[in-house]
Scaffold this motif. Structure first.
Motif, PDB file in Angstrom:
ATOM      1  N   LEU A   1      36.489  47.899  34.811  1.00 12.99           N
ATOM      2  CA  LEU A   1      37.910  47.874  34.445  1.00 12.99           C
ATOM      3  C   LEU A   1      38.335  47.450  33.083  1.00 12.99           C
ATOM      4  O   LEU A   1      39.122  48.175  32.382  1.00 12.99           O
ATOM      5  CB  LEU A   1      38.649  46.964  35.424  1.00 12.99           C
ATOM      6  CG  LEU A   1      38.687  47.070  36.945  1.00 12.99           C
ATOM      7  CD1 LEU A   1      39.196  45.956  37.981  1.00 12.99           C
ATOM      8  CD2 LEU A   1      39.880  48.194  37.099  1.00 12.99           C
ATOM      9  N   GLY A   2      37.686  46.754  32.383  1.00  5.78           N
ATOM     10  CA  GLY A   2      37.870  46.247  31.116  1.00  5.78           C
ATOM     11  C   GLY A   2      37.898  47.834  30.017  1.00  5.78           C
ATOM     12  O   GLY A   2      38.566  47.877  29.324  1.00  5.78           O
ATOM     13  N   VAL A   3      36.933  48.263  30.343  1.00  4.83           N
ATOM     14  CA  VAL A   3      36.377  49.561  29.772  1.00  4.83           C
ATOM     15  C   VAL A   3      37.688  50.606  30.080  1.00  4.83           C
ATOM     16  O   VAL A   3      38.266  51.245  29.239  1.00  4.83           O
ATOM     17  CB  VAL A   3      35.180  50.216  30.096  1.00  4.83           C
ATOM     18  CG1 VAL A   3      35.095  51.586  29.258  1.00  4.83           C
ATOM     19  CG2 VAL A   3      34.066  49.266  29.397  1.00  4.83           C
ATOM     20  N   GLU A   4      37.923  50.721  31.292  1.00 10.20           N
ATOM     21  CA  GLU A   4      39.182  51.566  31.584  1.00 10.20           C
ATOM     22  C   GLU A   4      40.533  51.398  30.970  1.00 10.20           C
ATOM     23  O   GLU A   4      41.275  52.187  30.539  1.00 10.20           O
ATOM     24  CB  GLU A   4      39.189  51.621  33.283  1.00 10.20           C
ATOM     25  CG  GLU A   4      38.140  52.209  33.998  1.00 10.20           C
ATOM     26  CD  GLU A   4      38.498  53.757  33.757  1.00 10.20           C
ATOM     27  OE1 GLU A   4      39.167  54.145  33.483  1.00 10.20           O
ATOM     28  OE2 GLU A   4      37.318  54.549  34.201  1.00 10.20           O
ATOM     29  N   VAL A   5      40.968  50.107  31.147  1.00 11.88           N
ATOM     30  CA  VAL A   5      42.354  49.794  30.804  1.00 11.88           C
ATOM     31  C   VAL A   5      42.289  49.695  29.197  1.00 11.88           C
ATOM     32  O   VAL A   5      43.621  49.725  28.439  1.00 11.88           O
ATOM     33  CB  VAL A   5      42.695  48.570  31.340  1.00 11.88           C
ATOM     34  CG1 VAL A   5      42.666  48.483  32.622  1.00 11.88           C
ATOM     35  CG2 VAL A   5      41.950  47.038  30.926  1.00 11.88           C
ATOM     36  N   THR A   6      41.265  49.746  28.215  1.00 14.94           N
ATOM     37  CA  THR A   6      41.397  49.727  27.034  1.00 14.94           C
ATOM     38  C   THR A   6      40.882  50.883  26.450  1.00 14.94           C
ATOM     39  O   THR A   6      40.836  50.948  25.028  1.00 14.94           O
ATOM     40  CB  THR A   6      40.442  48.446  26.283  1.00 14.94           C
ATOM     41  OG1 THR A   6      39.242  48.775  26.845  1.00 14.94           O
ATOM     42  CG2 THR A   6      40.928  47.126  26.794  1.00 14.94           C
ATOM     43  N   ILE A  21      45.502  38.730  41.650  1.00 16.16           N
ATOM     44  CA  ILE A  21      46.070  39.529  42.869  1.00 16.16           C
ATOM     45  C   ILE A  21      47.486  39.962  42.564  1.00 16.16           C
ATOM     46  O   ILE A  21      47.913  41.226  42.786  1.00 16.16           O
ATOM     47  CB  ILE A  21      45.901  38.742  44.125  1.00 16.16           C
ATOM     48  CG1 ILE A  21      44.379  38.764  44.329  1.00 16.16           C
ATOM     49  CG2 ILE A  21      46.609  39.606  45.034  1.00 16.16           C
ATOM     50  CD1 ILE A  21      44.084  37.890  45.767  1.00 16.16           C
ATOM     51  N   ILE A  22      48.138  39.069  42.024  1.00 15.28           N
ATOM     52  CA  ILE A  22      49.687  39.343  41.903  1.00 15.28           C
ATOM     53  C   ILE A  22      49.987  40.240  40.574  1.00 15.28           C
ATOM     54  O   ILE A  22      50.894  41.059  40.746  1.00 15.28           O
ATOM     55  CB  ILE A  22      50.547  37.948  41.982  1.00 15.28           C
ATOM     56  CG1 ILE A  22      50.296  37.343  43.351  1.00 15.28           C
ATOM     57  CG2 ILE A  22      52.046  38.303  41.710  1.00 15.28           C
ATOM     58  CD1 ILE A  22      51.042  35.789  43.406  1.00 15.28           C
ATOM     59  N   PHE A  23      49.564  39.964  39.739  1.00 19.14           N
ATOM     60  CA  PHE A  23      50.074  40.409  38.255  1.00 19.14           C
ATOM     61  C   PHE A  23      49.045  41.361  37.711  1.00 19.14           C
ATOM     62  O   PHE A  23      49.512  42.127  36.874  1.00 19.14           O
ATOM     63  CB  PHE A  23      50.000  38.885  37.089  1.00 19.14           C
ATOM     64  CG  PHE A  23      50.993  37.981  37.543  1.00 19.14           C
ATOM     65  CD1 PHE A  23      52.305  38.194  37.669  1.00 19.14           C
ATOM     66  CD2 PHE A  23      50.512  36.682  38.113  1.00 19.14           C
ATOM     67  CE1 PHE A  23      53.328  37.304  38.110  1.00 19.14           C
ATOM     68  CE2 PHE A  23      51.109  35.955  38.369  1.00 19.14           C
ATOM     69  CZ  PHE A  23      52.658  35.921  38.397  1.00 19.14           C
ATOM     70  N   PHE A  24      48.013  41.467  38.163  1.00 17.92           N
ATOM     71  CA  PHE A  24      47.087  42.626  37.498  1.00 17.92           C
ATOM     72  C   PHE A  24      47.268  44.155  38.207  1.00 17.92           C
ATOM     73  O   PHE A  24      47.360  44.253  39.042  1.00 17.92           O
ATOM     74  CB  PHE A  24      45.569  42.230  37.773  1.00 17.92           C
ATOM     75  CG  PHE A  24      44.560  43.261  36.957  1.00 17.92           C
ATOM     76  CD1 PHE A  24      44.523  43.439  35.655  1.00 17.92           C
ATOM     77  CD2 PHE A  24      43.972  44.251  37.798  1.00 17.92           C
ATOM     78  CE1 PHE A  24      43.624  44.464  35.125  1.00 17.92           C
ATOM     79  CE2 PHE A  24      43.216  45.132  37.294  1.00 17.92           C
ATOM     80  CZ  PHE A  24      43.152  45.286  35.698  1.00 17.92           C
ATOM     81  N   ASN A  25      47.762  45.048  37.160  1.00 18.56           N
ATOM     82  CA  ASN A  25      47.755  46.475  37.545  1.00 18.56           C
ATOM     83  C   ASN A  25      46.921  47.285  36.714  1.00 18.56           C
ATOM     84  O   ASN A  25      47.246  47.240  35.252  1.00 18.56           O
ATOM     85  CB  ASN A  25      48.984  46.780  37.665  1.00 18.56           C
ATOM     86  CG  ASN A  25      50.113  46.040  38.747  1.00 18.56           C
ATOM     87  OD1 ASN A  25      49.566  46.422  39.844  1.00 18.56           O
ATOM     88  ND2 ASN A  25      50.784  45.172  38.377  1.00 18.56           N
ATOM     89  N   ALA A  26      45.937  47.826  36.953  1.00 13.20           N
ATOM     90  CA  ALA A  26      45.191  48.671  36.245  1.00 13.20           C
ATOM     91  C   ALA A  26      45.744  50.296  35.903  1.00 13.20           C
ATOM     92  O   ALA A  26      46.211  50.631  36.678  1.00 13.20           O
ATOM     93  CB  ALA A  26      43.570  49.045  36.787  1.00 13.20           C
ATOM     94  N   ASN A  27      45.783  50.440  34.464  1.00 14.95           N
ATOM     95  CA  ASN A  27      46.109  51.632  33.891  1.00 14.95           C
ATOM     96  C   ASN A  27      44.618  52.358  33.627  1.00 14.95           C
ATOM     97  O   ASN A  27      44.055  51.857  32.565  1.00 14.95           O
ATOM     98  CB  ASN A  27      46.851  51.440  32.688  1.00 14.95           C
ATOM     99  CG  ASN A  27      47.292  52.547  32.199  1.00 14.95           C
ATOM    100  OD1 ASN A  27      46.989  53.754  32.824  1.00 14.95           O
ATOM    101  ND2 ASN A  27      47.960  52.695  30.847  1.00 14.95           N
TER     102      ASN A  27
END
Length: 477
Positions: free
Chosen positions: A371-376, A445-451
């Protein structure tokens, strides 16, 4: 041109085939590189927590306290926090091969120095602990080079549909090392009352040197390049951002901040529990051997969990949903463990709850890195991975210090701890542990939304290929 002898899918005429006749190729040697990196992860983790399952005997052997034994584990977290940026720079600027080789030789040199600390005829008894700290520190410097390389290897050498699996295999070698170390230490250092400990520690630390030396030799002679001649995917042929620009872009991404804090906290909590598991259990009558077995079960379950999440993520691409689900169940398991561990003779329940924590807790680790690689994207993979792990190490330092401060001295007839160390009750420490974990989990759970920037870029590239156009560079948003 790629070397046909190293490319998968050779036809009967010896010609290499590829995912795309113009661009993409897969190379069989990627699995050898993954094996070497996994062996390094395994070895470094075994060295890291070599003392934790036998904290009481280690304190006796080095004429110290269990708090000081915990600091031997803490050295790894400090080294990663202080030198992680440099390690990420080496991996991104000098390449994957250089970073792995540096990490491999730091690892084996540190293991050798630690072995010397077990020989009182060579090292005076009043300096044995100091030498052990030096050796542990040198191996600790290797950890960021080794751990940060996993996502970079997956991105540069593996196709899109196998990246999460490759990342999982590389990452899970680390807990496998912890598991084997948790079993080996109490199995080897199991003296009869009053026996000298020298030979036991010499054997244990000597065993640790074997995998470290093998991995160092293989890293030099088998890994011949940092990336394949031809990329395996569209994202692999896109140049990463320069190191400094990548850091700036990364920290402008709000979702990465949340991921770095929350997933870093998960790494920290898992590391801290692994470090003090023996000290939590022995006051309630659980032996070092049983505590080591619990640690091994936790890691084994984590490897199974990670294997499942890796396959699920590759098939469904639902990284965010998997991470949130596994994080929530990890917290439930942690709370149950904290409750049952306070009671003696609950061997089955303790084993089940600690195993469940491992399954869910470490199962989400490779997914968080992906996920770290995906969003950056297109920030270099080692850079985004580095700051998640560094966040975990910094938080781990804080959690370990706080939990040690919250532990209370007490006496109990049920204790299975070594009589030479002070027994401590970790009830308050585990309450703090679970409160922190709950707050962090809810925040994720509440605040993270992946781009999914990398995934979208690859989809756009594939669409362009189908239409007959060459892919265009992907800019950072």
């Amino acid at each position: 041109m790629p070397d046909p002898g190293n490319s998968e899918g050779d036809n009967q005429n010896g010609m290499s085939t590829s995912l795309d006749p113009r661009t993409f190729h897969l190379y069989a040697r990627r699995w050898w590189i993954l094996f070497i990196l996994g062996l390094l992860q395994f070895s470094n983790a075994m060295i890291w927590l070599s003392y934790a399952p036998i904290a009481d005997y280690t304190a006796t052997f080095y004429h110290s306290t269990t708090d000081m034994v915990n600091y031997l584990s803490l050295v790894y977290m400090v080294a990663s926090a202080l030198f992680g940026v440099m390690s990420a720079f080496v991996l991104d600027y000098m390449g994957l091969r250089a970073g792995i080789i540096v990490g491999a030789w730091l690892n084996v040199v540190g293991a050798g120095i630690k072995l010397l600390s077990a020989f009182p005829d060579v090292v005076p008894s009043n300096t044995q602990l100091t030498v052990a700290f030096i050796g542990q520190s040198v191996s600790a410097l290797a950890q960021p080079y080794i751990m940060f390389a996993t996502t970079k290897l997956a991105a540069l050498w593996f196709p899109e549909e196998h990246r999460a699996l490759a990342n999982t295999i590389g990452s899970m070698a680390n807990p496998l090392g912890i598991m084997v170390g948790s079993l080996l230490a109490p199995a080897i250092v199991n003296p009869s009352p009053g026996a000298k400990l020298d030979g036991y520690f010499q054997t244990l630390l000597g065993v640790h040197c074997g995998p470290a030396l093998l991995a160092a030799i293989l890293s030099v002679f088998v890994i011949t390049s940092s990336k394949p001649p031809t990329p395996p995917s569209a994202s692999a042929e896109t140049e990463s951002m320069p190191f400094k620009d990548g850091i700036v872009a990364m920290f402008k991404t709000k979702s990465y901040w949340l991921l770095m804090i929350c997933c870093g906290a998960g790494v920290a909590l898992f590391t801290v529990l692994t470090t003090i598991l023996q000290q939590i259990l022995c006051p309630h009558g659980y032996s070092d051997t049983y505590a080591g077995t619990c640690g091994a079960v936790m890691i084994a379950a984590g490897i199974v969990g990670a294997a499942i999440t890796g396959v699920l993520a590759d098939k469904t691409k639902k990284f965010e949903e998997i991470a949130k689900t596994f994080y929530a169940f990890a917290i439930v398991s942690s709370v149950l463990f904290a409750i049952v561990a306070r009671y003696p003779n609950q061997h089955a329940l303790v084993m089940v709850t600690v195993g469940a924590f491992g399954f869910f807790g470490f199962g989400l680790y490779p997914i968080c890195l992906e996920l770290g690689v995906e969003v950056t994207y297109p920030v270099a993979e080692a850079t985004s991975t580095a700051f998640i792990i560094m966040s975990g190490q910094v938080q781990g330092i804080a959690y370990l210090v706080i939990m040690q401060a919250l532990a209370v001295d007490f006496s109990t007839p049920n204790s299975a701890c070594s009589p030479s160390v002070q027994v401590q009750d970790f009830t308050n420490a585990l309450l703090f542990f679970n409160c922190m974990a709950f707050v962090i989990c809810v925040s994720l759970i509440i605040f993270f939304n992946a781009n999914y920037k990398r995934m979208r870029a690859e989809q756009a590239s594939e669409a362009q290929r189908i239409l007959g156009f060459q892919p265009t560079p992907v800019s950072s948003s």
